[in-house]
Motif scaffolding. Structure first.
Motif, mmCIF file in Angstrom:
data_model
loop_
_atom_site.group_PDB
_atom_site.id
_atom_site.type_symbol
_atom_site.label_atom_id
_atom_site.label_comp_id
_atom_site.label_asym_id
_atom_site.label_seq_id
_atom_site.Cartn_x
_atom_site.Cartn_y
_atom_site.Cartn_z
ATOM 1 N N HIS A 1 0.837 -1.193 0.000
ATOM 2 C CA HIS A 1 0.000 0.000 0.000
ATOM 3 C C HIS A 1 0.872 1.244 0.000
ATOM 4 C CE1 HIS A 1 -3.376 2.661 1.057
ATOM 5 N NE2 HIS A 1 -4.131 1.676 0.648
ATOM 6 N N TYR A 2 0.259 2.377 -0.306
ATOM 7 C CA TYR A 2 0.987 3.635 -0.266
ATOM 8 C C TYR A 2 1.505 3.903 1.150
ATOM 9 C CZ TYR A 2 -1.392 4.332 -4.716
ATOM 10 O OH TYR A 2 -1.854 4.177 -6.001
ATOM 11 N N GLY A 3 2.732 4.427 1.233
ATOM 12 C CA GLY A 3 3.325 4.729 2.525
ATOM 13 C C GLY A 3 4.339 3.701 2.988
ATOM 14 N N ALA A 4 4.703 2.769 2.112
ATOM 15 C CA ALA A 4 5.717 1.774 2.471
ATOM 16 C C ALA A 4 6.998 2.466 2.915
ATOM 17 C CB ALA A 4 5.992 0.861 1.277
ATOM 18 N N MET A 5 7.717 1.822 3.849
ATOM 19 C CA MET A 5 8.918 2.437 4.409
ATOM 20 C C MET A 5 10.182 1.936 3.712
ATOM 21 S SD MET A 5 8.351 2.986 8.477
ATOM 22 C CE MET A 5 8.541 1.266 8.947
ATOM 23 N N PRO A 6 11.171 2.795 3.554
ATOM 24 C CA PRO A 6 12.437 2.381 2.942
ATOM 25 C C PRO A 6 13.320 1.632 3.928
ATOM 26 C CG PRO A 6 12.545 4.684 3.565
ATOM 27 C CD PRO A 6 11.137 4.228 3.856
ATOM 28 N N SER A 7 14.303 0.951 3.415
ATOM 29 C CA SER A 7 15.227 0.191 4.245
ATOM 30 C C SER A 7 15.922 1.110 5.248
ATOM 31 C CB SER A 7 16.271 -0.493 3.366
ATOM 32 O OG SER A 7 17.181 -1.222 4.144
ATOM 33 N N GLY A 8 15.973 0.642 6.492
ATOM 34 C CA GLY A 8 16.649 1.394 7.540
ATOM 35 C C GLY A 8 15.746 2.302 8.341
ATOM 36 N N ASP A 9 14.551 2.598 7.840
ATOM 37 C CA ASP A 9 13.634 3.462 8.580
ATOM 38 C C ASP A 9 12.987 2.712 9.738
ATOM 39 O OD1 ASP A 9 14.147 5.641 6.992
ATOM 40 O OD2 ASP A 9 12.041 6.082 6.577
ATOM 41 N N VAL A 10 12.611 3.471 10.757
ATOM 42 C CA VAL A 10 11.942 2.913 11.931
ATOM 43 C C VAL A 10 10.585 3.593 12.076
ATOM 44 C CG1 VAL A 10 12.012 2.627 14.432
ATOM 45 C CG2 VAL A 10 14.114 2.420 13.083
ATOM 46 N N GLY A 11 9.550 2.776 12.272
ATOM 47 C CA GLY A 11 8.206 3.317 12.420
ATOM 48 C C GLY A 11 7.544 2.844 13.702
ATOM 49 N N ILE A 12 6.451 3.505 14.030
ATOM 50 C CA ILE A 12 5.592 3.037 15.115
ATOM 51 C C ILE A 12 4.175 3.065 14.573
ATOM 52 C CG2 ILE A 12 5.307 5.327 16.177
ATOM 53 C CD1 ILE A 12 5.378 3.828 18.922
ATOM 54 N N ALA A 13 3.399 2.021 14.872
ATOM 55 C CA ALA A 13 2.091 1.879 14.255
ATOM 56 C C ALA A 13 1.131 1.173 15.194
ATOM 57 C CB ALA A 13 2.211 1.088 12.948
ATOM 58 N N THR A 14 -0.149 1.320 14.900
ATOM 59 C CA THR A 14 -1.184 0.630 15.674
ATOM 60 C C THR A 14 -1.644 -0.641 14.974
ATOM 61 O OG1 THR A 14 -2.977 1.911 14.656
ATOM 62 C CG2 THR A 14 -1.964 2.822 16.647
ATOM 63 N N ASN A 15 -0.859 -1.126 14.023
ATOM 64 C CA ASN A 15 -1.189 -2.355 13.298
ATOM 65 C C ASN A 15 -1.075 -3.566 14.224
ATOM 66 O OD1 ASN A 15 -1.140 -0.479 11.269
ATOM 67 N ND2 ASN A 15 0.708 -1.258 10.296
ATOM 68 N N ASN A 16 -1.347 -4.754 13.669
ATOM 69 C CA ASN A 16 -1.281 -5.961 14.497
ATOM 70 C C ASN A 16 -0.041 -6.805 14.267
ATOM 71 O OD1 ASN A 16 -2.179 -7.055 11.970
ATOM 72 N ND2 ASN A 16 -4.288 -6.697 12.636
ATOM 73 N N ARG A 17 0.784 -6.454 13.282
ATOM 74 C CA ARG A 17 2.004 -7.231 13.018
ATOM 75 C C ARG A 17 3.168 -6.283 12.751
ATOM 76 N NH1 ARG A 17 -0.644 -11.960 9.168
ATOM 77 N NH2 ARG A 17 -1.362 -13.258 10.904
ATOM 78 N N ASN A 18 4.350 -6.696 13.161
ATOM 79 C CA ASN A 18 5.543 -5.885 12.916
ATOM 80 C C ASN A 18 6.727 -6.736 12.484
ATOM 81 O OD1 ASN A 18 5.899 -7.116 15.422
ATOM 82 N ND2 ASN A 18 6.985 -5.379 16.322
ATOM 83 N N PHE A 19 6.432 -7.811 11.751
ATOM 84 C CA PHE A 19 7.515 -8.655 11.243
ATOM 85 C C PHE A 19 8.409 -7.825 10.323
ATOM 86 C CE2 PHE A 19 3.838 -11.789 11.464
ATOM 87 C CZ PHE A 19 4.112 -12.120 12.773
#
Length: 429
Positions: free
Chosen positions: A373-391
């Protein structure tokens, strides 16, 4: 010995008594498929049965376009077209196109979900509909296609775990933190093919949004289905959407007082603190205070776990308490779960506040549960999210994601680093 919820539900669906561990054929109340996988369901059904074959009951088939909505590639657009044309040929009325939102939430709002229903879906988190007492489960495309033939599916009757919850959440803490605590305690296999009943005063007083959140990560503990029978305002809401039959189902399908459980856990949320699932697994749980200060490149608030209006409002309250602006070096994306939620955000001024803070406020979709989906993160970036998976790589190869509540996520957006929301909202005396 009394019966658990899941035994009563499966007896209703099987039309006979059942016992734990038995394999039974159940009548399906709703077979749903998403834009991702739905086209394969159609193609498999027509390959095996022929293009002239009819589904067993067009009113018990639904399609939801939520993963890639609107279509972001020609391939996705063609798959969506296959589903639209099949639905038209079959007389299937329940087609929720790209302007609706996350499938489970949309079907719930549309009154298609009742306690005791057996629901199939091509989404591994279909079981969050257990938040209103439905036996909903994610299955493969072939299972959905097979159900089109005569409206049945085959299951093993699971054992049941019970989790009793008491107490009131302190400031800055919410149902997502309790869920994270349970995931950390039980681990990735802690509910292996179990049904789980959530009970207790905290659950009785929980909103629909809170119940959905609590049920949304049972899959991450390998559970089969969570179950919370509707009560209070949630029951009233569901009756308004799905009809008076809901009341009788709650009475007949609720667990007996002497039901037998394989395990009983108890939680008091009164002393709970904000928690986070750290990279790269949902059960890698730590207090937010222990990871506070970690630089964050991107924040996403939404998903089937935390995309209801109450989640948006909790994030908004933190944003306003933090001055109404986010860190200029942090990308922030907020995604309501449905158009109904989106409209409520607009009506109550949340959408304008998000946009004025330079937050990307999107149309309702599954959004950043995946890099598709739109908003994919590039290699090395760190995110925080309310999703259910963070593999690792889930939203971009080489990126890493922390999971948290909407309050913690927005606090981190305001500061540009992982932040305990109580540092912005204030702490109780």
């Amino acid at each position: 010995m009394g019966k658990t919820c899941i035994v009563k539900i499966m007896e209703r669906a099987a039309g006979r008594p059942v016992r734990v561990g038995e394999r039974v054929w159940c009548r399906v109340d709703l077979a749903s498929a998403r834009d991702f996988g739905g086209a394969n369901c159609v193609l498999q059904f027509e390959k095996e049965m022929g293009k002239e074959a009819k589904v067993w009951d067009p009113d018990k088939v639904a399609y939801t376009f939520d993963l890639q909505a609107p279509a972001h590639s020609e391939k996705v657009a063609n798959n969506q077209k296959i589903i639209r044309e099949f639905a038209k040929r079959q007389g299937i009325r329940h087609l929720f196109d790209v302007n609706h939102g996350v499938g489970q939430h949309v079907m719930l709002e549309a009154g298609l979900i009742k306690p005791g229903d057996v629901i199939l879906g091509t989404d591994s988190h279909m079981n969050l509909l257990g938040g209103v007492g439905a036996f909903a489960t994610g299955v493969g495309n072939s299972d959905v296609a097979a159900s089109y033939i005569n409206g049945t599916a085959w299951f093993r009757v699971p054992e049941t775990m019970k989790i009793e919850v008491t107490g009131s959440f302190p400031r800055g803490v919410c149902m997502r933190d309790l869920l994270t605590k349970i995931v950390g305690d039980l681990g990735a296999n802690g509910m292996d093919y179990l049904a789980v009943e959530f009970t207790g005063e905290t659950i009785d007083n929980a909103t629909l949004a809170e119940r959905i959140t609590l049920c949304s990560m049972v899959t991450e503990m390998s559970g089969k289905v969570p179950l919370i029978m509707p009560s209070g305002e949630v029951l009233d809401w569901l009756v308004e959407r799905a009809g008076q039959e809901v009341v009788e189902r709650v009475k007949t399908l609720s667990a007996d007082p002497d039901a037998e459980y394989c395990r009983v856990l108890r939680y008091d949320v009164s002393a709970l603190e904000p928690l986070a699932s750290c990279p790269d697994a949902p059960d890698n749980v730590k207090p937010v205070r222990e990871v506070a200060g970690v630089h964050i490149d991107q924040v996403h608030i939404g998903s089937c776990s935390n995309g209801r209006y109450e989640d948006m409002k909790a994030a908004y309250d933190v944003l306003m308490a933090g001055g109404g602006a986010v860190d200029p070096g942090t990308r922030v994306i907020v995604t309501p779960s449905t158009t109904e939620v989106q409209l409520e955000c607009i009506k109550n001024g949340l959408a304008a506040a998000f946009l004025e803070a330079r937050i990307v406020f999107t149309n309702p979709t599954c959004a950043l549960c995946t890099a598709e989906h739109y908003g994919a993160m590039p290699s090395g970036d760190v995110g925080i999210a309310t999703n259910n998976r963070n593999f690792i790589g889930k939203v971009g190869k080489g990126s890493h994601t922390y999971l948290s509540s909407p309050m913690t996520a927005m606090a981190s957006a305001v500061r540009g680093r992982i932040t305990d929301p109580r540092d912005i909202l204030g702490r109780e005396e």
